[in-house]
Design a protein around this motif. Structure first.
Motif, PDB file in Angstrom:
ATOM      1  N   GLN A 148      22.595 -11.887 188.971  1.00  0.00           N
ATOM      2  CA  GLN A 148      22.890 -10.607 189.637  1.00  0.00           C
ATOM      3  C   GLN A 148      22.597 -10.706 191.134  1.00  0.00           C
ATOM      4  O   GLN A 148      23.344 -10.185 191.962  1.00  0.00           O
ATOM      5  CB  GLN A 148      22.082  -9.450 189.022  1.00  0.00           C
ATOM      6  CG  GLN A 148      22.259  -9.254 187.517  1.00  0.00           C
ATOM      7  CD  GLN A 148      23.711  -9.201 187.050  1.00  0.00           C
ATOM      8  OE1 GLN A 148      24.524  -8.456 187.581  1.00  0.00           O
ATOM      9  NE2 GLN A 148      24.041 -10.009 186.053  1.00  0.00           N
ATOM     10  N   ARG A 151      25.309 -12.694 192.838  1.00  0.00           N
ATOM     11  CA  ARG A 151      26.535 -11.903 192.986  1.00  0.00           C
ATOM     12  C   ARG A 151      26.398 -10.864 194.082  1.00  0.00           C
ATOM     13  O   ARG A 151      27.324 -10.630 194.842  1.00  0.00           O
ATOM     14  CB  ARG A 151      26.871 -11.211 191.664  1.00  0.00           C
ATOM     15  CG  ARG A 151      27.417 -12.167 190.642  1.00  0.00           C
ATOM     16  CD  ARG A 151      28.264 -11.427 189.617  1.00  0.00           C
ATOM     17  NE  ARG A 151      28.914 -12.399 188.762  1.00  0.00           N
ATOM     18  CZ  ARG A 151      28.361 -12.924 187.675  1.00  0.00           C
ATOM     19  NH1 ARG A 151      27.152 -12.573 187.317  1.00  0.00           N
ATOM     20  NH2 ARG A 151      29.032 -13.815 186.962  1.00  0.00           N
ATOM     21  N   ASP A 155      28.849 -10.861 197.206  1.00  0.00           N
ATOM     22  CA  ASP A 155      29.687  -9.671 197.383  1.00  0.00           C
ATOM     23  C   ASP A 155      29.425  -9.025 198.747  1.00  0.00           C
ATOM     24  O   ASP A 155      30.360  -8.675 199.475  1.00  0.00           O
ATOM     25  CB  ASP A 155      29.397  -8.679 196.244  1.00  0.00           C
ATOM     26  CG  ASP A 155      30.282  -7.445 196.304  1.00  0.00           C
ATOM     27  OD1 ASP A 155      31.501  -7.596 196.546  1.00  0.00           O
ATOM     28  OD2 ASP A 155      29.767  -6.330 196.115  1.00  0.00           O
ATOM     29  N   GLY A 158      31.190 -10.575 201.585  1.00  0.00           N
ATOM     30  CA  GLY A 158      32.653 -10.558 201.608  1.00  0.00           C
ATOM     31  C   GLY A 158      33.325 -11.568 200.700  1.00  0.00           C
ATOM     32  O   GLY A 158      34.539 -11.777 200.797  1.00  0.00           O
ATOM     33  N   PHE A 159      32.559 -12.191 199.809  1.00  0.00           N
ATOM     34  CA  PHE A 159      33.169 -13.134 198.869  1.00  0.00           C
ATOM     35  C   PHE A 159      33.778 -12.362 197.697  1.00  0.00           C
ATOM     36  O   PHE A 159      33.215 -11.369 197.246  1.00  0.00           O
ATOM     37  CB  PHE A 159      32.123 -14.123 198.333  1.00  0.00           C
ATOM     38  CG  PHE A 159      31.721 -15.172 199.333  1.00  0.00           C
ATOM     39  CD1 PHE A 159      32.235 -16.454 199.253  1.00  0.00           C
ATOM     40  CD2 PHE A 159      30.836 -14.871 200.369  1.00  0.00           C
ATOM     41  CE1 PHE A 159      31.864 -17.428 200.170  1.00  0.00           C
ATOM     42  CE2 PHE A 159      30.466 -15.831 201.291  1.00  0.00           C
ATOM     43  CZ  PHE A 159      30.982 -17.111 201.202  1.00  0.00           C
ATOM     44  N   ILE A 160      34.924 -12.855 197.235  1.00  0.00           N
ATOM     45  CA  ILE A 160      35.621 -12.256 196.104  1.00  0.00           C
ATOM     46  C   ILE A 160      35.399 -13.142 194.888  1.00  0.00           C
ATOM     47  O   ILE A 160      35.673 -14.347 194.958  1.00  0.00           O
ATOM     48  CB  ILE A 160      37.143 -12.191 196.378  1.00  0.00           C
ATOM     49  CG1 ILE A 160      37.437 -11.459 197.692  1.00  0.00           C
ATOM     50  CG2 ILE A 160      37.882 -11.541 195.219  1.00  0.00           C
ATOM     51  CD1 ILE A 160      37.145 -10.000 197.652  1.00  0.00           C
ATOM     52  N   GLU A 161      34.904 -12.562 193.810  1.00  0.00           N
ATOM     53  CA  GLU A 161      34.756 -13.365 192.587  1.00  0.00           C
ATOM     54  C   GLU A 161      36.093 -13.414 191.865  1.00  0.00           C
ATOM     55  O   GLU A 161      36.661 -12.376 191.537  1.00  0.00           O
ATOM     56  CB  GLU A 161      33.665 -12.809 191.672  1.00  0.00           C
ATOM     57  CG  GLU A 161      33.426 -13.731 190.485  1.00  0.00           C
ATOM     58  CD  GLU A 161      32.113 -13.494 189.748  1.00  0.00           C
ATOM     59  OE1 GLU A 161      31.614 -14.430 189.130  1.00  0.00           O
ATOM     60  OE2 GLU A 161      31.592 -12.357 189.789  1.00  0.00           O
ATOM     61  N   ILE A 162      36.601 -14.596 191.673  1.00  0.00           N
ATOM     62  CA  ILE A 162      37.917 -14.773 191.045  1.00  0.00           C
ATOM     63  C   ILE A 162      37.771 -15.736 189.877  1.00  0.00           C
ATOM     64  O   ILE A 162      37.221 -16.829 190.029  1.00  0.00           O
ATOM     65  CB  ILE A 162      38.943 -15.320 192.063  1.00  0.00           C
ATOM     66  CG1 ILE A 162      39.066 -14.354 193.247  1.00  0.00           C
ATOM     67  CG2 ILE A 162      40.312 -15.535 191.399  1.00  0.00           C
ATOM     68  CD1 ILE A 162      39.965 -14.848 194.362  1.00  0.00           C
ATOM     69  N   LYS A 210      37.253 -16.003 201.263  1.00  0.00           N
ATOM     70  CA  LYS A 210      35.928 -16.301 200.721  1.00  0.00           C
ATOM     71  C   LYS A 210      35.981 -16.072 199.225  1.00  0.00           C
ATOM     72  O   LYS A 210      36.230 -14.949 198.773  1.00  0.00           O
ATOM     73  CB  LYS A 210      34.869 -15.393 201.341  1.00  0.00           C
ATOM     74  CG  LYS A 210      34.588 -15.639 202.813  1.00  0.00           C
ATOM     75  CD  LYS A 210      33.582 -14.610 203.306  1.00  0.00           C
ATOM     76  CE  LYS A 210      33.372 -14.711 204.794  1.00  0.00           C
ATOM     77  NZ  LYS A 210      32.659 -13.505 205.296  1.00  0.00           N
ATOM     78  N   PHE A 212      34.050 -16.846 195.322  1.00  0.00           N
ATOM     79  CA  PHE A 212      32.964 -17.421 194.524  1.00  0.00           C
ATOM     80  C   PHE A 212      33.206 -17.109 193.057  1.00  0.00           C
ATOM     81  O   PHE A 212      34.036 -16.278 192.700  1.00  0.00           O
ATOM     82  CB  PHE A 212      31.591 -16.909 194.971  1.00  0.00           C
ATOM     83  CG  PHE A 212      31.174 -15.613 194.340  1.00  0.00           C
ATOM     84  CD1 PHE A 212      31.726 -14.420 194.758  1.00  0.00           C
ATOM     85  CD2 PHE A 212      30.224 -15.578 193.319  1.00  0.00           C
ATOM     86  CE1 PHE A 212      31.335 -13.209 194.184  1.00  0.00           C
ATOM     87  CE2 PHE A 212      29.834 -14.374 192.736  1.00  0.00           C
ATOM     88  CZ  PHE A 212      30.388 -13.191 193.178  1.00  0.00           C
TER      89      PHE A 212
ATOM     90  N   ARG B  42      43.343 -11.979 205.007  1.00  0.00           N
ATOM     91  CA  ARG B  42      43.013 -11.105 203.877  1.00  0.00           C
ATOM     92  C   ARG B  42      42.676  -9.690 204.331  1.00  0.00           C
ATOM     93  O   ARG B  42      42.843  -8.727 203.578  1.00  0.00           O
ATOM     94  CB  ARG B  42      41.807 -11.711 203.149  1.00  0.00           C
ATOM     95  CG  ARG B  42      41.310 -10.932 201.969  1.00  0.00           C
ATOM     96  CD  ARG B  42      40.051 -11.583 201.394  1.00  0.00           C
ATOM     97  NE  ARG B  42      38.909 -10.695 201.469  1.00  0.00           N
ATOM     98  CZ  ARG B  42      37.650 -11.068 201.296  1.00  0.00           C
ATOM     99  NH1 ARG B  42      37.359 -12.349 201.084  1.00  0.00           N
ATOM    100  NH2 ARG B  42      36.656 -10.200 201.357  1.00  0.00           N
ATOM    101  N   HIS B 144      37.907  -7.943 191.230  1.00  0.00           N
ATOM    102  CA  HIS B 144      36.561  -8.302 191.710  1.00  0.00           C
ATOM    103  C   HIS B 144      35.686  -7.060 191.814  1.00  0.00           C
ATOM    104  O   HIS B 144      34.555  -7.045 191.330  1.00  0.00           O
ATOM    105  CB  HIS B 144      36.660  -8.987 193.073  1.00  0.00           C
ATOM    106  CG  HIS B 144      35.364  -9.011 193.829  1.00  0.00           C
ATOM    107  ND1 HIS B 144      34.311  -9.817 193.478  1.00  0.00           N
ATOM    108  CD2 HIS B 144      34.949  -8.299 194.914  1.00  0.00           C
ATOM    109  CE1 HIS B 144      33.302  -9.623 194.318  1.00  0.00           C
ATOM    110  NE2 HIS B 144      33.664  -8.702 195.193  1.00  0.00           N
ATOM    111  N   GLN B 148      32.201  -6.181 189.714  1.00  0.00           N
ATOM    112  CA  GLN B 148      30.902  -5.928 190.339  1.00  0.00           C
ATOM    113  C   GLN B 148      30.356  -4.563 189.921  1.00  0.00           C
ATOM    114  O   GLN B 148      29.159  -4.409 189.664  1.00  0.00           O
ATOM    115  CB  GLN B 148      30.995  -6.003 191.877  1.00  0.00           C
ATOM    116  CG  GLN B 148      31.543  -7.317 192.431  1.00  0.00           C
ATOM    117  CD  GLN B 148      30.868  -8.552 191.879  1.00  0.00           C
ATOM    118  OE1 GLN B 148      29.648  -8.661 191.844  1.00  0.00           O
ATOM    119  NE2 GLN B 148      31.663  -9.509 191.409  1.00  0.00           N
TER     120      GLN B 148
END
Lengths: 581, 581
Positions: A148, A151, A155, A158-162, A210, A212, B42, B144, B148
């Motif tokens: 957590q 993340r 987040d 500015g990182f996008i979890e994909i 970005k 992660f 982006r 994303h 979150q």
């Protein structure tokens, strides 16, 4: 609602309230007319009190409760007469008026206590019971907390979890792939990803900027104690960055994790070159919790008629501070230690720098006091120190001295698991030569770029080219590594060609990535952290297994569910495959 | 650092600052002595300005930039003479003094614009380019954000995210498994999980109390447009809960998601029984954005000599408000619509409730005004409404009317994708009979418990037993489902036996779970949400593919990486398998 509170939250402020708790019977104690039952759940332990005088039959039922029975108990919160300051709930107990057995339990195959009597195999088979033990449960909860925190840091930056796909394509480069036969495409196979490397690079080509992901990866390797066929990475990639940007961003992640999870402020990370790491610590993931640097003695000790030194490619020493009183017995034992097959040296030489200033070595026959004084100068020893020397083949000797250094650090208590020393190791070689085949191999992977200063050497002296790569090392453990990537099709082609790929092979396996580079690929780079390892490090454990809810054993088996297993002939037929004996 | 700012953040407050931006060339425009280039990343689009008078050669370079070139531009932020209020950066432009091409681009195979000229197949092949288009990129970023938000809700409610294994054991129950041959255990296979169901139940046995995971699952099914072989679930489980506790917790999740992601306050969820859903909407996932309930007319219309009705198992109507003016042409077209093989009815009967109060039906020969007035009463029609009637076999007719209802809702604009109606569907049957084999099947899965009130029927009338199960339905889409589980070994054994498992089969496949129930399993229950579907619903799209970064096509292929593919003979040999033609 089965309960009004959990077993960890009641305290003196609740006295007088009627509550209902649920949980597992940790243990019971009968004291005259009173019966005490410790009721356990994830949140803690609360003491239940049954009084023979108040309710005879209820107290009798409580006495019949076995360990690990699941019960629901209702009663009044009361102040304890003898408090337990070690427990969060130690000021109170529940005077139970109603008890229900929600589920009985057979006698568990081992005790569910912090220290258990269960062996490894038994605990693996009954993993769901082992997970009840507080140290194991806490490890899994630490892992949750770390995920957590990672993340939220990513987040907020500015990182996008994909999510990248799990059913991908087999690429024989690197470790073995796990493969998955495709029923809809008979004779063809998916592979499970060893990492999302190519996909995250494609995401940079797409402009996600970005990325992660905390993601499962798979490697079909023969397993060692701390390897699992499926493992988890924190996988990251950024566009329009240079090395410095990545180091700053992920030094920030490390700092944030230590602060948020362990309340530790870590200092700015040291940076050390691969060359220096090898020179001073004998390996590329140095444990910097203690100094004890390697000193090369070739110039100091050769040519004095001592054949072991004269024939050696490398003579290397460590100075063990304050250990000149090491006994003969201890030194003999240490000599045996370096002779073990895992270390593989033929002997150990020492010099005691005594507190009176004299130096006494195990090779006094060949080295007089003046010469030993030069050893001392080279190693910067002081009276009271112990110099340990290994000699032999360069790479094996360096590796052995690295091990000996760690061993001495361990013995002297210099490797406190509650102390954390983090560093970046930089400037790795881009390529390493496989001595047998004479072929170049990528030290990280074939997508790693060269340091800008070294690009010109790619054609002339590829072995000298340093990679634009970096590893994060904590306490001697490589927790993460990455690089600035190649983002140009021609350079990527050249790299594959250096690695012995034919153009056709390169195109077949990685054509999609090289083609993508033709449509406006930005400069990019990234890093991946071994999440299982990172958790075990934060938890102070050697083993990553404790941090995985359902790990596999060294044969890749899950003995709890008994997997892998045979499948039906019908399944095999549908998949158009046959088992070959 | 390649850049000082991104392409979405500069505004009037930055005027006069020197900045460096990086991004992709969206388009260029030459206007006399000026060249404008829209630079995209982006975060947005910023206009670059090149002035022939100020710097001739720089402006010439800018004119040579192709679409999707990756460039770095340095210049001064200036106020635009003609502002664009539609763009966040529309007040400013960059007067560029330095331009560097970081990577050129070939001409993309389709235009990278919100609306593209690329066909499906081309866009799948160049998925990394399709992902550059704002609608697709925004879908992935929505995903994303939703992940979150889900995690923060679950974490703040005390749920622990725990990774369950991906390499598990094949269980032939349910859909087909993907399997993975084990090299270390020749002839044996892992399976990829269709869901972490048994593992999350074991975690409850372990005492984790509240578990969740956003997790990839796998089903080797023949694919429809909106199915993928790998898909993602929000998987949740809780201990010591009753149905009401689960409904409250996950109604809270839905409410939180709508608020945090779409800034929508949703009202308390409706609850509807399976029986009522089938009766009033003809299916178990009703779209409640509009009313138009089904009315059964069996008692109203039978016995008047109209054979179609007299022979029908079910005669069912909907009252379409305000559509009595539907033309003959429209009604003919609607009749053709219900006759399509996907709907499968032989005809459509209607009655127009005219604005003058008269009722005119397509079967006036059999029904007089009085009788049609009874239709109107049954359907609660008002002057101006249109009654549509279907008749035939019960289950097919109900299904067809459900489809017709949705179609009419669609045509009348009652299914606004920006309006959300969420509901719980409850009290499903526990079992359904396979008509062919005569065997009972679990409607949810074999771990679902019966409603406490119905347990006594398990032995005598299993078809009547309602499950302690629940589905969350949003706008006619089942987004999640779950149940209170069986936590008692004997009941679980009985369930397997009802489902036709021999004791031996049940033990072989699920023995580990039933054994775990012997060691103090708490009462527990949970739910799983289809995350891809949930994202597409929030994004207002029909297709889940847009919300998956790298989806597979209907043949289960990733055409971008060309997977699945053949593997080498060496790999097959190591895995002890052979491809059979």
């Amino acid at each position: 609602m089965y309960r009004t509170h959990n077993c960890g939250e009641l305290n003196i402020s609740h006295v007088g309230q009627q509550v209902t708790l649920c949980g597992w019977v940790q243990r019971g104690r009968d004291l005259g007319g009173l019966t005490f039952v410790d009721l356990r759940d994830r949140y803690g332990i609360t003491q239940l009190l049954f009084n023979m005088e108040t309710d005879d039959s209820l107290c009798q039922s409580a006495r019949k409760l076995g360990r690990e029975f699941v019960v629901q108990a209702t009663g009044i919160v009361s102040e304890r007469s003898s408090k337990n300051p070690k427990m969060a709930t130690g000021d109170i107990e529940i005077s139970v008026s109603k008890l229900e057995i929600l589920n009985p339990s057979a006698v568990p195959p081992f005790t569910i206590e912090d220290d258990t009597d269960g062996g490894d195999d038994l605990r693996m088979k009954y993993r769901y019971l082992d997970l009840r033990r507080a140290p194991v449960m806490n490890s899994i909860m630490l892992r949750h907390r770390m995920a957590q925190v990672v993340r939220s840091y990513m987040d907020s930056n500015g990182f996008i979890e994909i999510e990248t796909p799990v059913l991908i394509k087999s690429t024989p480069e690197g470790a073995r792939d796990f493969v998955v036969p495709s029923r809809m495409n008979p004779g063809e196979f998916y592979a499970l990803p060893q990492s999302p490397q190519t996909f995250k690079q494609l995401l940079m080509v797409s402009g996600f900027d970005k990325y992660f992901q905390i993601v499962k990866c798979f490697r079909d390797e023969d397993l060692r104690a701390d390897r699992q066929p499926e493992f988890t990475q924190i996988d990251c990639e950024m566009s329009f960055v240079q090395r410095e940007d990545i180091l700053n961003m992920f030094e920030g992640l490390a700092r944030h994790l230590f602060k948020a999870v362990l309340s530790i402020d870590i200092p700015t990370l040291d940076r050390i070159s691969y060359a220096d790491a090898m020179k001073y610590y004998g390996n590329d993931k140095p444990d910097l919790r203690f100094d004890m640097k390697l000193c090369e003695l070739n110039d100091t000790v050769k040519g004095k008629g001592f054949k072991v030194f004269d024939d050696a490619e490398l003579i290397v020493a460590i100075n063990v501070t304050g250990q000149s009183e090491y006994t003969r017995k201890q030194l003999d034992e240490l000599t045996e230690w370096v002779k073990r097959p895992q270390i593989g040296m033929s002997g150990l030489i020492y010099a005691k720098h005594n507190t009176d200033g004299t130096i006494k070595s195990s090779v006094d026959k060949f080295f007089n006091a003046d010469e030993l004084a030069r050893w001392s100068t080279a190693c910067d020893s002081k009276p009271g120190d112990l110099i340990l020397v290994l000699a032999g083949n360069e790479s094996r000797t360096r590796k052995a001295m690295s091990e000996l250094r760690l061993e001495m650090g361990e013995r002297l208590g210099l490797r406190d698991k509650n102390v954390f020393k983090c560093a970046w190791v930089l400037d790795f070689p881009l390529l390493e030569k496989d001595e047998e085949s004479g072929r170049w191999h990528a030290m990280h992977h074939p997508f790693t770029s060269a340091l800008p200063d070294d690009v010109h050497l790619l054609d002339t002296d590829p072995g000298k080219v340093r990679a634009n790569a970096y590893d994060m090392v904590i306490n001697g453990v490589e927790v993460g590594g990455g690089s600035i990537r190649i983002h140009n099709k021609d350079i990527q082609k050249k790299m594959f060609s250096l690695l012995g790929f034919s153009d056709e092979e390169a195109q077949k396996q990685f054509g999609f990535l090289m083609n993508a580079f033709e449509f406006g690929a930005p400069p990019h780079g990234g890093i991946a952290f071994g999440f299982d390892r990172l958790c075990s490090l934060f938890g102070g454990s050697e083993s990553i297994r404790d941090y995985i809810a359902f790990p596999k054993n060294n044969a890749g088996r899950d003995v709890m569910i008994d997997s892998p297993s045979s499948i039906s002939d019908e399944q095999l037929k549908e998949l158009a495959i046959k088992v070959v004996n």
